[in-house]
Design a protein around this motif. Structure first.
Motif, PDB file in Angstrom:
ATOM      1  N   LEU A 108       0.822  -1.204   0.000  1.00 42.19           N
ATOM      2  CA  LEU A 108       0.000   0.000   0.000  1.00 42.19           C
ATOM      3  C   LEU A 108       0.859   1.258   0.000  1.00 42.19           C
ATOM      4  CD1 LEU A 108      -2.866   1.314   0.337  1.00 42.19           C
ATOM      5  CD2 LEU A 108      -2.483   1.170   2.806  1.00 42.19           C
ATOM      6  N   LEU A 109       1.991   1.196   0.660  1.00 37.36           N
ATOM      7  CA  LEU A 109       2.870   2.360   0.808  1.00 37.36           C
ATOM      8  C   LEU A 109       4.116   2.253  -0.067  1.00 37.36           C
ATOM      9  CD1 LEU A 109       2.618   2.683   4.690  1.00 37.36           C
ATOM     10  CD2 LEU A 109       1.424   4.059   2.991  1.00 37.36           C
ATOM     11  N   ALA A 110       4.002   1.548  -1.169  1.00 38.29           N
ATOM     12  CA  ALA A 110       5.150   1.352  -2.058  1.00 38.29           C
ATOM     13  C   ALA A 110       5.721   2.687  -2.524  1.00 38.29           C
ATOM     14  CB  ALA A 110       4.752   0.494  -3.252  1.00 38.29           C
ATOM     15  N   GLU A 111       4.851   3.649  -2.836  1.00 34.38           N
ATOM     16  CA  GLU A 111       5.318   4.950  -3.310  1.00 34.38           C
ATOM     17  C   GLU A 111       6.093   5.690  -2.220  1.00 34.38           C
ATOM     18  OE1 GLU A 111       6.175   8.020  -5.825  1.00 34.38           O
ATOM     19  OE2 GLU A 111       5.350   6.042  -6.258  1.00 34.38           O
ATOM     20  N   LEU A 112       5.687   5.502  -0.975  1.00 34.13           N
ATOM     21  CA  LEU A 112       6.397   6.127   0.140  1.00 34.13           C
ATOM     22  C   LEU A 112       7.839   5.618   0.211  1.00 34.13           C
ATOM     23  CD1 LEU A 112       6.423   7.814   2.790  1.00 34.13           C
ATOM     24  CD2 LEU A 112       5.594   5.778   3.965  1.00 34.13           C
ATOM     25  N   PHE A 113       8.020   4.320   0.024  1.00 35.56           N
ATOM     26  CA  PHE A 113       9.363   3.755   0.059  1.00 35.56           C
ATOM     27  C   PHE A 113      10.172   4.174  -1.164  1.00 35.56           C
ATOM     28  CE2 PHE A 113       7.091   0.969   2.980  1.00 35.56           C
ATOM     29  CZ  PHE A 113       7.986   0.927   4.039  1.00 35.56           C
ATOM     30  N   ASN A 114       9.501   4.336  -2.291  1.00 35.26           N
ATOM     31  CA  ASN A 114      10.214   4.783  -3.490  1.00 35.26           C
ATOM     32  C   ASN A 114      10.736   6.208  -3.322  1.00 35.26           C
ATOM     33  OD1 ASN A 114       9.714   2.339  -4.778  1.00 35.26           O
ATOM     34  ND2 ASN A 114       7.842   3.077  -5.764  1.00 35.26           N
ATOM     35  N   ARG A 115       9.931   7.068  -2.697  1.00 34.70           N
ATOM     36  CA  ARG A 115      10.337   8.454  -2.498  1.00 34.70           C
ATOM     37  C   ARG A 115      11.338   8.594  -1.358  1.00 34.70           C
ATOM     38  NH1 ARG A 115       5.161  11.687  -1.306  1.00 34.70           N
ATOM     39  NH2 ARG A 115       6.742  13.290  -0.985  1.00 34.70           N
ATOM     40  N   GLY A 116      11.189   7.766  -0.329  1.00 33.10           N
ATOM     41  CA  GLY A 116      12.106   7.821   0.795  1.00 33.10           C
ATOM     42  C   GLY A 116      11.964   9.053   1.656  1.00 33.10           C
ATOM     43  N   ALA A 167      -8.972   5.772  16.174  1.00 39.12           N
ATOM     44  CA  ALA A 167     -10.164   6.624  16.160  1.00 39.12           C
ATOM     45  C   ALA A 167      -9.894   8.000  16.754  1.00 39.12           C
ATOM     46  CB  ALA A 167     -11.286   5.935  16.926  1.00 39.12           C
ATOM     47  N   GLU A 168      -8.817   8.138  17.544  1.00 34.73           N
ATOM     48  CA  GLU A 168      -8.520   9.410  18.204  1.00 34.73           C
ATOM     49  C   GLU A 168      -7.367  10.165  17.551  1.00 34.73           C
ATOM     50  OE1 GLU A 168      -7.697   8.208  22.171  1.00 34.73           O
ATOM     51  OE2 GLU A 168      -9.804   8.055  22.736  1.00 34.73           O
ATOM     52  N   MET A 169      -6.767   9.594  16.517  1.00 37.23           N
ATOM     53  CA  MET A 169      -5.613  10.230  15.891  1.00 37.23           C
ATOM     54  C   MET A 169      -6.049  11.363  14.953  1.00 37.23           C
ATOM     55  SD  MET A 169      -2.949   8.752  17.127  1.00 37.23           S
ATOM     56  CE  MET A 169      -3.854   8.428  18.651  1.00 37.23           C
ATOM     57  N   HIS A 170      -5.489  12.553  15.159  1.00 36.24           N
ATOM     58  CA  HIS A 170      -5.769  13.700  14.285  1.00 36.24           C
ATOM     59  C   HIS A 170      -4.520  14.186  13.555  1.00 36.24           C
ATOM     60  CE1 HIS A 170      -9.829  13.999  15.750  1.00 36.24           C
ATOM     61  NE2 HIS A 170      -9.413  14.077  17.004  1.00 36.24           N
ATOM     62  N   ALA A 171      -3.373  13.602  13.860  1.00 38.18           N
ATOM     63  CA  ALA A 171      -2.124  13.954  13.171  1.00 38.18           C
ATOM     64  C   ALA A 171      -1.260  12.713  13.103  1.00 38.18           C
ATOM     65  CB  ALA A 171      -1.389  15.076  13.897  1.00 38.18           C
ATOM     66  N   SER A 172      -0.534  12.561  12.020  1.00 33.58           N
ATOM     67  CA  SER A 172       0.308  11.377  11.864  1.00 33.58           C
ATOM     68  C   SER A 172       1.518  11.711  10.999  1.00 33.58           C
ATOM     69  CB  SER A 172      -0.480  10.228  11.220  1.00 33.58           C
ATOM     70  OG  SER A 172      -0.876  10.578   9.899  1.00 33.58           O
ATOM     71  N   VAL A 173       2.555  10.926  11.177  1.00 31.91           N
ATOM     72  CA  VAL A 173       3.736  11.021  10.328  1.00 31.91           C
ATOM     73  C   VAL A 173       4.272   9.612  10.125  1.00 31.91           C
ATOM     74  CG1 VAL A 173       5.221  11.486  12.326  1.00 31.91           C
ATOM     75  CG2 VAL A 173       6.020  12.025  10.039  1.00 31.91           C
ATOM     76  N   LEU A 174       4.595   9.288   8.881  1.00 34.56           N
ATOM     77  CA  LEU A 174       5.161   7.991   8.525  1.00 34.56           C
ATOM     78  C   LEU A 174       6.572   8.220   7.996  1.00 34.56           C
ATOM     79  CD1 LEU A 174       2.141   6.403   6.600  1.00 34.56           C
ATOM     80  CD2 LEU A 174       2.629   6.349   9.056  1.00 34.56           C
ATOM     81  N   LEU A 175       7.513   7.460   8.529  1.00 36.05           N
ATOM     82  CA  LEU A 175       8.904   7.599   8.099  1.00 36.05           C
ATOM     83  C   LEU A 175       9.407   6.247   7.591  1.00 36.05           C
ATOM     84  CD1 LEU A 175       8.703   9.453  10.997  1.00 36.05           C
ATOM     85  CD2 LEU A 175      10.881  10.157  10.059  1.00 36.05           C
ATOM     86  N   PRO A 176       9.726   6.157   6.321  1.00 36.12           N
ATOM     87  CA  PRO A 176      10.336   4.922   5.824  1.00 36.12           C
ATOM     88  C   PRO A 176      11.767   4.814   6.317  1.00 36.12           C
ATOM     89  CG  PRO A 176      10.290   6.574   4.098  1.00 36.12           C
ATOM     90  CD  PRO A 176       9.569   7.180   5.269  1.00 36.12           C
ATOM     91  N   ILE A 177      12.169   3.630   6.743  1.00 41.24           N
ATOM     92  CA  ILE A 177      13.549   3.404   7.152  1.00 41.24           C
ATOM     93  C   ILE A 177      14.083   2.226   6.359  1.00 41.24           C
ATOM     94  CG2 ILE A 177      13.206   4.379   9.449  1.00 41.24           C
ATOM     95  CD1 ILE A 177      13.086   1.594  10.557  1.00 41.24           C
ATOM     96  N   THR A 178      15.337   2.298   6.023  1.00 40.87           N
ATOM     97  CA  THR A 178      15.930   1.290   5.150  1.00 40.87           C
ATOM     98  C   THR A 178      17.220   0.768   5.753  1.00 40.87           C
ATOM     99  OG1 THR A 178      15.018   2.428   3.216  1.00 40.87           O
ATOM    100  CG2 THR A 178      16.756   0.817   2.817  1.00 40.87           C
ATOM    101  N   GLY A 179      17.351  -0.554   5.741  1.00 32.24           N
ATOM    102  CA  GLY A 179      18.566  -1.186   6.215  1.00 32.24           C
ATOM    103  C   GLY A 179      19.204  -1.996   5.108  1.00 32.24           C
ATOM    104  N   HIS A 180      20.065  -2.912   5.500  1.00 29.54           N
ATOM    105  CA  HIS A 180      20.743  -3.770   4.539  1.00 29.54           C
ATOM    106  C   HIS A 180      19.820  -4.923   4.162  1.00 29.54           C
ATOM    107  CE1 HIS A 180      23.973  -5.702   2.419  1.00 29.54           C
ATOM    108  NE2 HIS A 180      23.885  -6.790   3.168  1.00 29.54           N
ATOM    109  N   GLN A 181      19.266  -4.863   2.963  1.00 24.68           N
ATOM    110  CA  GLN A 181      18.359  -5.881   2.428  1.00 24.68           C
ATOM    111  C   GLN A 181      17.050  -5.985   3.209  1.00 24.68           C
ATOM    112  OE1 GLN A 181      20.662  -9.518   2.166  1.00 24.68           O
ATOM    113  NE2 GLN A 181      21.737  -8.813   0.337  1.00 24.68           N
ATOM    114  N   TRP A 182      16.611  -4.906   3.778  1.00 27.67           N
ATOM    115  CA  TRP A 182      15.303  -4.866   4.437  1.00 27.67           C
ATOM    116  C   TRP A 182      14.844  -3.411   4.507  1.00 27.67           C
ATOM    117  CZ3 TRP A 182      14.597  -1.933   8.853  1.00 27.67           C
ATOM    118  CH2 TRP A 182      15.766  -1.520   9.506  1.00 27.67           C
TER     119      TRP A 182
END
Length: 235
Positions: free
Chosen positions: A150-158, A180-195
């Motif tokens: 679902l978040l493939a584009e997020l990982f592509n952009r980094g 149900a109570e969340m009004h703000a969010s942030v997602l951070l892609p992280i990348t390691g060695h082969q994961w």
């Protein structure tokens, strides 16, 4: 003499002292122009005629108050950012010297809660095996998990993603009660060695996360976390 009469007499005496001081120092206001925005000096006009000068002064005084409030707010933000910067750098030192992943997870969770007002946080790792058992912050999923797809584009952009999750996607990050109570969010892609992985943070406060130095510190923290995870995965 009553207390009221005593206060009135004291006020009149103070006013007389101020007036006498100004007579002796006629350049007092010239040397302190900032006081002019605080003083109310009436402009004599005919009865029923509005003074344009007084209206202009009132407008300038209002703008002065607004700018001063903005400056105070910026000063508070700067102090908060400095405190957060110290906290993150202390955490990074502790993480780099930690011997167990449990310790790093505890440090990270405390920083997200205290420094970033996170009411919910989860670190997803997309791996084909699960070396991190029974750790509250970490959730291991397969490489082809639907969340990863679902978040493939997020990982592509980094790049971090702020407040772009739809309501139906929030339960994928957090449990339903918290989502149900969340009004703000942030997602951070992280990348390691082969994961790769995803750090998801949610807050009940609207517009809590914005781009700027605070977010850059969070990205730095996520990168250090990835370095430590790499070390344990290799072992």
């Amino acid at each position: 003499m009553s207390k009221v009469d005593s206060k009135c007499a004291s006020a009149e005496l103070d006013a007389a002292r101020v007036a006498e001081y100004l007579r002796q120092h006629p350049d007092f206001l010239s040397n302190r122009p900032d006081l002019l925005t605080e003083l109310e000096i009436p402009h004599a006009t005919a009865a029923g005629v509005s003074s344009l000068v007084e209206r202009q002064v009132a407008r300038l005084r209002s703008e002065h108050r607004r700018y001063r409030q903005q400056l105070d707010r910026l000063s508070r933000n700067q102090r908060d950012l400095q405190a957060l910067s110290r906290q993150v750098h202390q955490l990074v030192v502790a993480m780099l010297t930690a011997a167990q992943p449990d310790t790093v997870c505890d440090f990270l969770q405390d920083c997200l809660h205290d420094g970033y007002d996170a009411d919910a946080a989860r670190l997803f790792l997309f791996l084909d095996h699960n070396p991190f058992q029974n750790r509250p912050l970490i959730e291991v999923r397969g490489r082809n998990d639907k969340l990863r797809l679902l978040l493939a584009e997020l990982f592509n952009r980094g790049q971090p993603l702020l407040d772009s999750l739809q309501a139906e996607h929030l339960p994928l990050m957090f449990d339903r009660a918290a989502a149900a109570e969340m009004h703000a969010s942030v997602l951070l892609p992280i990348t390691g060695h082969q994961w790769d992985g995803l750090l998801a943070i949610g807050s009940r406060e609207r517009d809590r996360y914005r781009r700027g130095p605070e977010l850059e510190l969070l990205v730095f923290l996520a990168r250090v976390t990835a370095i430590q995870l790499d070390r344990w995965l290799e072992n």
